[in-house]
Design a protein around this motif. Sequence first.
Motif, PDB file in Angstrom:
ATOM      1  N   LYS A   4     -26.597 -14.337 -12.432  1.00  9.04           N
ATOM      2  CA  LYS A   4     -27.610 -15.328 -12.098  1.00  9.04           C
ATOM      3  C   LYS A   4     -27.469 -16.582 -12.962  1.00  9.04           C
ATOM      4  CE  LYS A   4     -30.954 -11.843 -10.599  1.00  9.04           C
ATOM      5  NZ  LYS A   4     -32.299 -11.246 -10.841  1.00  9.04           N
ATOM      6  N   LEU A   5     -27.142 -16.369 -14.247  1.00  3.35           N
ATOM      7  CA  LEU A   5     -27.059 -17.504 -15.158  1.00  3.35           C
ATOM      8  C   LEU A   5     -25.768 -18.286 -15.006  1.00  3.35           C
ATOM      9  CD1 LEU A   5     -28.484 -15.915 -18.433  1.00  3.35           C
ATOM     10  CD2 LEU A   5     -29.628 -17.569 -16.959  1.00  3.35           C
ATOM     11  N   GLU A   6     -24.720 -17.617 -14.491  1.00  8.25           N
ATOM     12  CA  GLU A   6     -23.414 -18.259 -14.422  1.00  8.25           C
ATOM     13  C   GLU A   6     -23.436 -19.516 -13.554  1.00  8.25           C
ATOM     14  OE1 GLU A   6     -19.493 -18.908 -15.274  1.00  8.25           O
ATOM     15  OE2 GLU A   6     -20.829 -17.424 -16.142  1.00  8.25           O
ATOM     16  N   LYS A   7     -24.297 -19.510 -12.558  1.00  6.60           N
ATOM     17  CA  LYS A   7     -24.326 -20.625 -11.632  1.00  6.60           C
ATOM     18  C   LYS A   7     -25.367 -21.681 -12.006  1.00  6.60           C
ATOM     19  CE  LYS A   7     -22.846 -17.546  -7.904  1.00  6.60           C
ATOM     20  NZ  LYS A   7     -23.181 -16.984  -6.565  1.00  6.60           N
ATOM     21  N   THR A   8     -25.970 -21.524 -13.162  1.00  7.17           N
ATOM     22  CA  THR A   8     -27.016 -22.454 -13.567  1.00  7.17           C
ATOM     23  C   THR A   8     -26.585 -23.250 -14.780  1.00  7.17           C
ATOM     24  OG1 THR A   8     -28.077 -20.909 -15.077  1.00  7.17           O
ATOM     25  CG2 THR A   8     -28.728 -20.774 -12.766  1.00  7.17           C
ATOM     26  N   HIS A   9     -27.375 -24.291 -15.047  1.00  6.57           N
ATOM     27  CA  HIS A   9     -27.112 -25.097 -16.245  1.00  6.57           C
ATOM     28  C   HIS A   9     -27.525 -24.373 -17.525  1.00  6.57           C
ATOM     29  CE1 HIS A   9     -25.974 -28.605 -13.952  1.00  6.57           C
ATOM     30  NE2 HIS A   9     -27.069 -28.470 -13.195  1.00  6.57           N
ATOM     31  N   THR A  10     -28.351 -23.346 -17.389  1.00  5.72           N
ATOM     32  CA  THR A  10     -28.829 -22.610 -18.576  1.00  5.72           C
ATOM     33  C   THR A  10     -27.680 -21.931 -19.301  1.00  5.72           C
ATOM     34  OG1 THR A  10     -30.913 -22.193 -17.429  1.00  5.72           O
ATOM     35  CG2 THR A  10     -30.451 -20.865 -19.394  1.00  5.72           C
ATOM     36  N   ILE A  11     -26.810 -21.257 -18.524  1.00  4.41           N
ATOM     37  CA  ILE A  11     -25.697 -20.546 -19.159  1.00  4.41           C
ATOM     38  C   ILE A  11     -24.718 -21.536 -19.774  1.00  4.41           C
ATOM     39  CG2 ILE A  11     -24.215 -20.444 -17.117  1.00  4.41           C
ATOM     40  CD1 ILE A  11     -24.733 -17.690 -19.742  1.00  4.41           C
ATOM     41  N   ILE A  12     -24.540 -22.690 -19.153  1.00  4.05           N
ATOM     42  CA  ILE A  12     -23.645 -23.709 -19.712  1.00  4.05           C
ATOM     43  C   ILE A  12     -24.189 -24.204 -21.051  1.00  4.05           C
ATOM     44  CG2 ILE A  12     -22.693 -26.018 -19.363  1.00  4.05           C
ATOM     45  CD1 ILE A  12     -22.674 -25.457 -16.378  1.00  4.05           C
ATOM     46  N   ALA A  13     -25.501 -24.447 -21.097  1.00  2.00           N
ATOM     47  CA  ALA A  13     -26.123 -24.892 -22.345  1.00  2.00           C
ATOM     48  C   ALA A  13     -26.038 -23.811 -23.417  1.00  2.00           C
ATOM     49  CB  ALA A  13     -27.579 -25.270 -22.092  1.00  2.00           C
ATOM     50  N   LEU A  14     -26.273 -22.539 -22.989  1.00  2.00           N
ATOM     51  CA  LEU A  14     -26.224 -21.422 -23.940  1.00  2.00           C
ATOM     52  C   LEU A  14     -24.827 -21.270 -24.525  1.00  2.00           C
ATOM     53  CD1 LEU A  14     -27.587 -18.960 -25.265  1.00  2.00           C
ATOM     54  CD2 LEU A  14     -26.945 -17.625 -23.244  1.00  2.00           C
ATOM     55  N   TYR A  15     -23.810 -21.281 -23.631  1.00  2.00           N
ATOM     56  CA  TYR A  15     -22.433 -21.156 -24.105  1.00  2.00           C
ATOM     57  C   TYR A  15     -22.030 -22.351 -24.968  1.00  2.00           C
ATOM     58  CZ  TYR A  15     -21.542 -17.139 -21.068  1.00  2.00           C
ATOM     59  OH  TYR A  15     -21.552 -15.923 -20.492  1.00  2.00           O
ATOM     60  N   SER A  16     -22.541 -23.510 -24.613  1.00  2.00           N
ATOM     61  CA  SER A  16     -22.220 -24.707 -25.398  1.00  2.00           C
ATOM     62  C   SER A  16     -22.751 -24.583 -26.816  1.00  2.00           C
ATOM     63  CB  SER A  16     -22.811 -25.947 -24.723  1.00  2.00           C
ATOM     64  OG  SER A  16     -22.244 -26.147 -23.449  1.00  2.00           O
ATOM     65  N   LEU A  17     -23.992 -24.115 -26.959  1.00  2.97           N
ATOM     66  CA  LEU A  17     -24.577 -23.935 -28.286  1.00  2.97           C
ATOM     67  C   LEU A  17     -23.804 -22.900 -29.091  1.00  2.97           C
ATOM     68  CD1 LEU A  17     -28.406 -24.003 -27.447  1.00  2.97           C
ATOM     69  CD2 LEU A  17     -27.070 -25.761 -28.633  1.00  2.97           C
ATOM     70  N   ILE A  18     -23.464 -21.773 -28.415  1.00  8.24           N
ATOM     71  CA  ILE A  18     -22.693 -20.733 -29.112  1.00  8.24           C
ATOM     72  C   ILE A  18     -21.321 -21.267 -29.507  1.00  8.24           C
ATOM     73  CG2 ILE A  18     -21.628 -18.460 -28.879  1.00  8.24           C
ATOM     74  CD1 ILE A  18     -23.908 -17.693 -26.998  1.00  8.24           C
ATOM     75  N   GLY A  19     -20.699 -22.012 -28.596  1.00  8.28           N
ATOM     76  CA  GLY A  19     -19.378 -22.566 -28.887  1.00  8.28           C
ATOM     77  C   GLY A  19     -19.407 -23.564 -30.023  1.00  8.28           C
ATOM     78  N   ILE A  20     -20.402 -24.453 -30.013  1.00  7.02           N
ATOM     79  CA  ILE A  20     -20.537 -25.427 -31.100  1.00  7.02           C
ATOM     80  C   ILE A  20     -20.760 -24.716 -32.431  1.00  7.02           C
ATOM     81  CG2 ILE A  20     -22.014 -27.252 -32.018  1.00  7.02           C
ATOM     82  CD1 ILE A  20     -22.478 -28.127 -29.108  1.00  7.02           C
ATOM     83  N   GLY A  21     -21.599 -23.675 -32.398  1.00  7.15           N
ATOM     84  CA  GLY A  21     -21.845 -22.908 -33.625  1.00  7.15           C
ATOM     85  C   GLY A  21     -20.584 -22.262 -34.161  1.00  7.15           C
ATOM     86  N   LEU A  22     -19.781 -21.663 -33.267  1.00  9.08           N
ATOM     87  CA  LEU A  22     -18.546 -21.008 -33.685  1.00  9.08           C
ATOM     88  C   LEU A  22     -17.530 -22.020 -34.209  1.00  9.08           C
ATOM     89  CD1 LEU A  22     -17.934 -18.256 -30.980  1.00  9.08           C
ATOM     90  CD2 LEU A  22     -18.370 -17.911 -33.410  1.00  9.08           C
ATOM     91  N   VAL A  23     -17.400 -23.143 -33.503  1.00  3.88           N
ATOM     92  CA  VAL A  23     -16.452 -24.170 -33.937  1.00  3.88           C
ATOM     93  C   VAL A  23     -16.862 -24.749 -35.286  1.00  3.88           C
ATOM     94  CG1 VAL A  23     -15.551 -26.462 -33.425  1.00  3.88           C
ATOM     95  CG2 VAL A  23     -15.700 -24.756 -31.604  1.00  3.88           C
TER      96      VAL A  23
END
Length: 450
Positions: free
Chosen positions: A16-35
């Motif tokens: 459900k989240l894969e097709k929404t902007h929510t998952i993109i924002a969530l992954y972006s935050l996690i990615g920024i944190g990891l980087v």
Amino acid sequence: HIDAVLQVFVVRWIEKLEKTHTIIALYSLIGIGLVTYLYEHVRKMACSSAMVWWWIITLTIAYSFYRDSSLSPFVFWQYKGWTWMNILYVVDGIFACCEISYLIRSYINEKKSKDKEGDLILDNAIDDEQYDFLDYKTRAHELMISLEAVNLSQHAFSVGIVGEWGIGKSSLLNLLAKEVEKEKQILVRFSPRNAKKLDIIQEEFFSVFTDALSNYSYNVHYRIGKYAYALNLHSSTKWLYALIDLFNRKSVAENKKQINDMIRATGKRVFVIIEDLDRLTGQEILEVLKLIDANGNFCNTVFLSAYDKEYVNNVLNHEIGYGKLKQDFTDKFFQYELSLFKHPSTQLYTFLTEKMEEWAISQHTEGPSQQTIRNEWRPVYSHIIPYIKTLRQAKRYINLFRMTYSVQKTEVDFADFAIVTLIRYLDVQSYYDLYNREYLTFDGILQSDR
């Protein structure tokens, strides 16, 4: 079960989240944190803790299996291609590679630091047999054999390692501690100097004593806590034991008997090493001796301490007020005193030769200079050894020699410089007088009358 949980997670949330902007924002935050974490990690050249490593490895393996493995019972994502999760996967892989490279580099650097010796020698107590130049491991082994034969069924036994400062008392205790560990006995290391106040020295002792025994008895904290309360030692938890005492009151002797029974049940002996007794004040020493003689006098227990006998007795005579009537207090509290004497000159010669001659040779690249140093060192060492009585003195003399010789090596004679350095080490004022030419002769006339 893992498959079922992941399937529910994917169906209910990920799809459900894969097709929404929510998952993109969530992954972006996690990615920024990891980087960001990875950048700081690389910048500081740091290694993560074991817990972080465990999580990284576990999550990477789990994700790899369920994401890409043909053995996986279901498809983690219902479509192929790159997703935000793949990006996190790549970042995680880069992080793991950086971590591995840091570990390898740390291992190489640590090995180099062990192999390389700088100009200055550390004056630490020996804690590794490979650095045991004085063969204290043999003495430690023999002492351990003797202590294993002592009858400790009713009372503790106390041993004092006696000698002047720098003779190697702490080194012997460290090597004896290794013997205790080899025999799989219980080791307690107690440093009274770490106590914040005089009146909590005994409380601190029972704390480390409890920690050492906690692996062998489930109720050791309760037993020793009750005993410490009966001795009026506990401060922070005194109210708790006062409450327990209302329903289960026992005397000091009864509590001590329970601790003795608990120690016997372990089938082991407890070796208590008391650090730096001769660095304590008179009142602190008395508090420790009270432990050895009375409050800590348990069965199957051996107390070991190292001290300068003359210093401890002088401090105690002054503290108690005996004045000119000197008393030998350590004889009253230690049942056996092992005296360490001046190191044999052959051992000191070997140490000095290794640390001075070989180091000096390494400072010269030309062959003739090396042979000259060897020829000059051997006759001069006999004049130095009588003044170097302990390994500590040898290390300090070597440090002084190295720091000055490396600067002036092309301008001085090795043998002469070794003697002059000895004068500087033993009596700096005489060294300065020599520098000012007060002991030199000119045309047969001594410049100074001294």
